[in-house]
Scaffold this motif. Structure first.
Motif, PDB file in Angstrom:
ATOM      1  N   ASN A  73      38.161 -29.244  14.574  1.00 28.56           N
ATOM      2  CA  ASN A  73      37.975 -28.181  13.574  1.00 28.56           C
ATOM      3  C   ASN A  73      37.413 -28.724  12.259  1.00 28.56           C
ATOM      4  O   ASN A  73      37.681 -28.175  11.189  1.00 28.56           O
ATOM      5  N   HIS A  74      36.660 -29.800  12.357  1.00 28.36           N
ATOM      6  CA  HIS A  74      36.063 -30.466  11.191  1.00 28.36           C
ATOM      7  C   HIS A  74      37.109 -30.851  10.152  1.00 28.36           C
ATOM      8  O   HIS A  74      36.803 -31.040   8.986  1.00 28.36           O
ATOM      9  N   GLY A  75      38.366 -31.001  10.593  1.00 38.76           N
ATOM     10  CA  GLY A  75      39.449 -31.431   9.719  1.00 38.76           C
ATOM     11  C   GLY A  75      40.306 -30.300   9.175  1.00 38.76           C
ATOM     12  O   GLY A  75      41.313 -30.540   8.518  1.00 38.76           O
ATOM     13  N   PHE A  76      39.939 -29.051   9.441  1.00 35.08           N
ATOM     14  CA  PHE A  76      40.678 -27.900   8.903  1.00 35.08           C
ATOM     15  C   PHE A  76      41.762 -27.425   9.870  1.00 35.08           C
ATOM     16  O   PHE A  76      41.603 -27.490  11.086  1.00 35.08           O
ATOM     17  N   LYS A  77      42.842 -26.924   9.288  1.00 33.39           N
ATOM     18  CA  LYS A  77      43.913 -26.303  10.065  1.00 33.39           C
ATOM     19  C   LYS A  77      44.467 -25.141   9.249  1.00 33.39           C
ATOM     20  O   LYS A  77      44.644 -25.253   8.034  1.00 33.39           O
ATOM     21  N   LEU A  78      44.705 -24.025   9.921  1.00 36.15           N
ATOM     22  CA  LEU A  78      45.322 -22.859   9.294  1.00 36.15           C
ATOM     23  C   LEU A  78      46.714 -22.674   9.891  1.00 36.15           C
ATOM     24  O   LEU A  78      46.882 -22.749  11.108  1.00 36.15           O
ATOM     25  N   LEU A  79      47.698 -22.440   9.022  1.00 33.04           N
ATOM     26  CA  LEU A  79      49.074 -22.196   9.463  1.00 33.04           C
ATOM     27  C   LEU A  79      49.558 -20.885   8.858  1.00 33.04           C
ATOM     28  O   LEU A  79      49.245 -20.581   7.710  1.00 33.04           O
ATOM     29  N   ASP A  80      50.333 -20.128   9.635  1.00 33.43           N
ATOM     30  CA  ASP A  80      51.005 -18.954   9.091  1.00 33.43           C
ATOM     31  C   ASP A  80      52.468 -19.014   9.495  1.00 33.43           C
ATOM     32  O   ASP A  80      52.939 -20.047   9.988  1.00 33.43           O
ATOM     33  N   LEU A 109      50.339 -18.010   4.422  1.00 34.99           N
ATOM     34  CA  LEU A 109      49.178 -18.727   4.962  1.00 34.99           C
ATOM     35  C   LEU A 109      49.016 -20.036   4.215  1.00 34.99           C
ATOM     36  O   LEU A 109      49.089 -20.081   2.991  1.00 34.99           O
ATOM     37  N   GLU A 110      48.802 -21.120   4.972  1.00 33.41           N
ATOM     38  CA  GLU A 110      48.493 -22.420   4.380  1.00 33.41           C
ATOM     39  C   GLU A 110      47.208 -22.939   5.008  1.00 33.41           C
ATOM     40  O   GLU A 110      47.055 -22.912   6.225  1.00 33.41           O
ATOM     41  N   VAL A 111      46.289 -23.386   4.168  1.00 32.43           N
ATOM     42  CA  VAL A 111      45.054 -24.024   4.627  1.00 32.43           C
ATOM     43  C   VAL A 111      45.225 -25.510   4.416  1.00 32.43           C
ATOM     44  O   VAL A 111      45.601 -25.957   3.329  1.00 32.43           O
ATOM     45  N   ARG A 112      44.960 -26.288   5.449  1.00 32.66           N
ATOM     46  CA  ARG A 112      45.094 -27.750   5.394  1.00 32.66           C
ATOM     47  C   ARG A 112      43.744 -28.372   5.738  1.00 32.66           C
ATOM     48  O   ARG A 112      43.016 -27.860   6.584  1.00 32.66           O
ATOM     49  N   TYR A 113      43.441 -29.485   5.086  1.00 34.57           N
ATOM     50  CA  TYR A 113      42.196 -30.197   5.377  1.00 34.57           C
ATOM     51  C   TYR A 113      42.455 -31.702   5.308  1.00 34.57           C
ATOM     52  O   TYR A 113      43.068 -32.195   4.351  1.00 34.57           O
ATOM     53  N   HIS A 149      29.508 -36.510  -1.898  1.00 33.87           N
ATOM     54  CA  HIS A 149      30.934 -36.430  -2.220  1.00 33.87           C
ATOM     55  C   HIS A 149      31.679 -35.876  -1.012  1.00 33.87           C
ATOM     56  O   HIS A 149      31.349 -34.794  -0.532  1.00 33.87           O
ATOM     57  N   TRP A 150      32.686 -36.597  -0.543  1.00 33.68           N
ATOM     58  CA  TRP A 150      33.498 -36.148   0.585  1.00 33.68           C
ATOM     59  C   TRP A 150      34.692 -35.388   0.047  1.00 33.68           C
ATOM     60  O   TRP A 150      35.283 -35.749  -0.970  1.00 33.68           O
ATOM     61  N   CYS A 151      35.072 -34.345   0.737  1.00 34.20           N
ATOM     62  CA  CYS A 151      36.216 -33.540   0.311  1.00 34.20           C
ATOM     63  C   CYS A 151      37.504 -34.336   0.522  1.00 34.20           C
ATOM     64  O   CYS A 151      37.719 -34.901   1.597  1.00 34.20           O
ATOM     65  N   PRO A 152      38.365 -34.389  -0.494  1.00 38.72           N
ATOM     66  CA  PRO A 152      39.660 -35.062  -0.311  1.00 38.72           C
ATOM     67  C   PRO A 152      40.601 -34.209   0.547  1.00 38.72           C
ATOM     68  O   PRO A 152      40.432 -32.987   0.636  1.00 38.72           O
ATOM     69  N   ALA A 153      41.579 -34.855   1.133  1.00 36.50           N
ATOM     70  CA  ALA A 153      42.594 -34.122   1.903  1.00 36.50           C
ATOM     71  C   ALA A 153      43.351 -33.206   0.948  1.00 36.50           C
ATOM     72  O   ALA A 153      43.578 -33.545  -0.216  1.00 36.50           O
ATOM     73  N   PHE A 154      43.729 -32.034   1.454  1.00 38.90           N
ATOM     74  CA  PHE A 154      44.504 -31.094   0.639  1.00 38.90           C
ATOM     75  C   PHE A 154      45.245 -30.110   1.521  1.00 38.90           C
ATOM     76  O   PHE A 154      44.943 -29.946   2.702  1.00 38.90           O
ATOM     77  N   LYS A 155      46.225 -29.459   0.923  1.00 42.86           N
ATOM     78  CA  LYS A 155      46.849 -28.281   1.523  1.00 42.86           C
ATOM     79  C   LYS A 155      47.068 -27.283   0.405  1.00 42.86           C
ATOM     80  O   LYS A 155      47.364 -27.666  -0.737  1.00 42.86           O
ATOM     81  N   MET A 156      46.851 -26.015   0.705  1.00 47.83           N
ATOM     82  CA  MET A 156      47.032 -24.978  -0.315  1.00 47.83           C
ATOM     83  C   MET A 156      47.473 -23.676   0.337  1.00 47.83           C
ATOM     84  O   MET A 156      47.111 -23.376   1.478  1.00 47.83           O
ATOM     85  N   ALA A 157      48.282 -22.936  -0.418  1.00 46.26           N
ATOM     86  CA  ALA A 157      48.730 -21.624   0.044  1.00 46.26           C
ATOM     87  C   ALA A 157      47.682 -20.581  -0.347  1.00 46.26           C
ATOM     88  O   ALA A 157      46.871 -20.790  -1.248  1.00 46.26           O
ATOM     89  N   ARG A 158      47.742 -19.472   0.345  1.00 43.16           N
ATOM     90  CA  ARG A 158      46.855 -18.348   0.029  1.00 43.16           C
ATOM     91  C   ARG A 158      47.084 -17.916  -1.406  1.00 43.16           C
ATOM     92  O   ARG A 158      48.199 -17.889  -1.907  1.00 43.16           O
TER      93      ARG A 158
END
Length: 159
Positions: A73-80, A109-113, A149-158
């Motif tokens: 998923n190109h590093g992305f994950k969605l969680l609910d 919802l949490e988006v993780r990368y 520039h490469w995107c850093p790892a992160f997690k964020m809520a909706r």
């Protein structure tokens, strides 16, 4: 490229890291902040669509699978609230990443990368493929290396 058994970067990679650090220090000195990809917010639109907006040094965002092999998923994950949310589509539009979920998103919802899927050839090296379109480049050992520039790892809520 990897150095000793996928643990240490090669000498050329260390040189590239030096160029990236020099650019960061230059940005800090000249602009007061380092140019980087910054995740800003995750917005849910309806039951299936999620838009993640970024502050990007040079738009548009791209999924770079030339420099780093494609991560799941190109590093992305969605969680609910029920667990992992499968998605069938990632669309990049300027400085946003748009996901189309395969099922309705329920609850929080949490988006993780860059946190969940290893990228080869690294051992225990989660990452992803999201970069900006910066074209700055350097030559190292007769090979041109683009310093996007490469995107850093992160997690964020909706939001």
């Amino acid at each position: 490229s990897a150095g000793a058994p996928n643990i240490h970067p090669s000498a050329d990679s260390y040189q590239e890291i030096g160029f990236r650090m020099a650019r960061g220090w230059s940005d800090l000195y000249e602009k007061g902040q380092v140019s980087r990809i910054r995740p800003l917010r995750a917005v849910q639109e309806g039951d299936l669509r999620v838009v993640v907006q970024f502050d990007v040094p040079t738009a548009p965002l791209i999924l770079n699978t030339t420099r780093v092999p494609a991560a799941t998923n190109h590093g992305f994950k969605l969680l609910d609230s029920t667990g992992t949310v499968p998605f069938s589509l990632i669309t990049l539009t300027g400085s946003s990443v748009v996901f189309l979920a395969s099922r309705a998103i329920t609850g929080a919802l949490e988006v993780r990368y860059g946190l969940d899927y290893n990228t080869t050839p690294w051992i225990n090296g989660a990452g992803g493929n999201l970069t900006d379109s910066t074209t700055d480049a350097v030559w190292i050992s007769a090979t041109q290396r683009v310093l996007s520039h490469w995107c850093p790892a992160f997690k964020m809520a909706r939001s």
